[in-house]
Design a protein around this motif. Structure first.
Motif, PDB file in Angstrom:
ATOM      1  N   THR A 102       0.854  -1.193   0.000  1.00 31.43           N
ATOM      2  CA  THR A 102       0.000   0.000   0.000  1.00 31.43           C
ATOM      3  C   THR A 102       0.886   1.238   0.000  1.00 31.43           C
ATOM      4  N   TYR A 134      -6.810   3.250  11.786  1.00 32.15           N
ATOM      5  CA  TYR A 134      -7.732   4.250  11.234  1.00 32.15           C
ATOM      6  C   TYR A 134      -8.837   4.579  12.233  1.00 32.15           C
ATOM      7  N   SER A 178      -4.312   5.455  -2.673  1.00 23.70           N
ATOM      8  CA  SER A 178      -5.500   6.250  -2.355  1.00 23.70           C
ATOM      9  C   SER A 178      -5.995   6.994  -3.597  1.00 23.70           C
ATOM     10  N   TRP A 198     -10.106   9.917   2.698  1.00 17.13           N
ATOM     11  CA  TRP A 198     -10.265   8.953   3.793  1.00 17.13           C
ATOM     12  C   TRP A 198     -10.704   9.593   5.100  1.00 17.13           C
ATOM     13  N   TYR A 221     -13.553   3.155   0.876  1.00 15.18           N
ATOM     14  CA  TYR A 221     -12.201   2.580   0.774  1.00 15.18           C
ATOM     15  C   TYR A 221     -12.235   1.098   1.156  1.00 15.18           C
ATOM     16  N   SER A 261      -9.930   5.178  -3.420  1.00 11.08           N
ATOM     17  CA  SER A 261     -10.920   6.273  -3.333  1.00 11.08           C
ATOM     18  C   SER A 261     -11.958   6.202  -4.451  1.00 11.08           C
ATOM     19  N   LEU A 291      -4.117   2.899   4.489  1.00  9.67           N
ATOM     20  CA  LEU A 291      -4.474   1.778   3.613  1.00  9.67           C
ATOM     21  C   LEU A 291      -3.911   0.468   4.163  1.00  9.67           C
TER      22      LEU A 291
END
Ligand SMILES: [Zn+2]
Length: 305
Positions: A31, A287, A82, A136, A145, A107, A36
């Motif tokens: 990633t 996240y 992303s 995000w 995502y 995205s 991610l």
């Protein structure tokens, strides 16, 4: 522990006889940045080996890939970025690495949003209007995502697709709960009081989703030291707009921050994580924890705590 020659060879023999280790079965996912990587781990668990090019506490816009990154990419089964111009360095790196596999843009499907590239960091043209890459940061977008990542893992590794679907649904439910929590938290503050000053330009989607107003600090750029005049301007702005909370980056010294707080009554918040996660022992290692950390700081500052 010291092993005698005999036991070492026995251990080696067992290793050679054993079926291919877990690692051989794992889908190798590279990633672009930590958010991610976290989502891939949440959804793929031990079916994936998820690495990130840009590390914790680092800027995903500006990245200097090393030969090692190219090597890592070349060995990947799947690459996830992303998109929307965040990873301006990626095309060259892919080219250099010789990677020919799928490249998934997480995205995809997020509604468009534009922003002004104040310092020309992304476009090379200060003041240019560009697609806002920071999608995000709103949790509804985080769910888009995650949905794209579930599909990408399932396609790249069909044998484990049922696992990704199930773990993915569980993760999506976590994000729904997180989104509801964020809304409840901000609901405790009248809409016209949800005004913050921040030097981060990464919170546009977040502000749109939760009805917040983020104002850039007047006269302050992240590049230069603030002058007395800049500080006076900022103090005036905070008073005029009745702003309750100010989040500034480390480019301002703490004495100055305290002076601004004293003169305006605005609360100075802590450090927001918006473009990268923290290390495991930091305040934003995933996240979900990142969003919780940011919202907790913002709401506390808006309540004047
Ligand atoms: Zn940014």
């Amino acid at each position: 522990m010291r092993l005698s020659f005999g036991s070492t060879s026995v251990a080696l023999g067992l290793l050679l006889l054993a079926p291919p280790a877990m690692a051989a079965d794992q889908l190798k996912v590279v990633t672009s940045f930590t958010i991610l990587q976290d989502m891939v781990k949440e959804i793929g668990s031990n079916h994936v080996e998820a690495s990130t090019l840009v590390g914790t506490d680092s800027d995903p816009h500006a990245f200097e890939p090393t030969p090692n990154d190219a090597k890592n990419l070349a060995a990947a089964d799947l690459v996830i970025v992303s998109g929307r111009g965040l990873e301006g360095w990626m095309d060259r790196l892919i080219m250099a690495s010789g990677y020919k596999g799928p490249i998934v843009i997480a995205s995809t499907g997020v509604p468009e949003r534009t922003m002004v590239d104040e310092e020309g960091e992304d476009s090379g043209e200060p003041g240019k209007v560009i697609p806002d890459p920071h999608a995000w940061n709103s949790v509804p977008n985080g769910k888009i995502y995650a949905t794209n990542i579930i599909a990408a893992l399932s396609k790249a590794d069909p044998a484990d697709a049922a696992y990704y679907q199930k773990a993915g649904e569980k993760y999506l439910q976590q994000l729904t709960d997180l989104d509801n929590w964020v809304r409840q938290e901000f609901a405790t503050i009248p809409k016209d009081e949800r005004k913050l000053i921040t030097s981060h330009d990464a919170l546009g989607y977040f502000a749109d989703a939760y009805g917040l107003q983020f104002l850039a600090p007047a006269g302050l750029s992240t590049e230069s030291e603030a002058s007395a005049q800049d500080v006076a301007k900022l103090i005036q702005q905070i008073k005029a707009e009745k702003i309750k909370a100010v989040f500034v980056e480390n480019s301002m010294n703490q004495l100055l921050v305290k002076q601004i707080a004293d003169e305006t009554g605005a609360k100075i918040g802590g450090t927001l994580y918006v473009e990268s996660l923290s290390k495991g022992d930091g305040p934003a290692p995933t996240y979900v924890k990142m969003v919780r950390h940011n919202v907790t700081l913002m709401v506390a500052a808006l309540h004047g705590q």
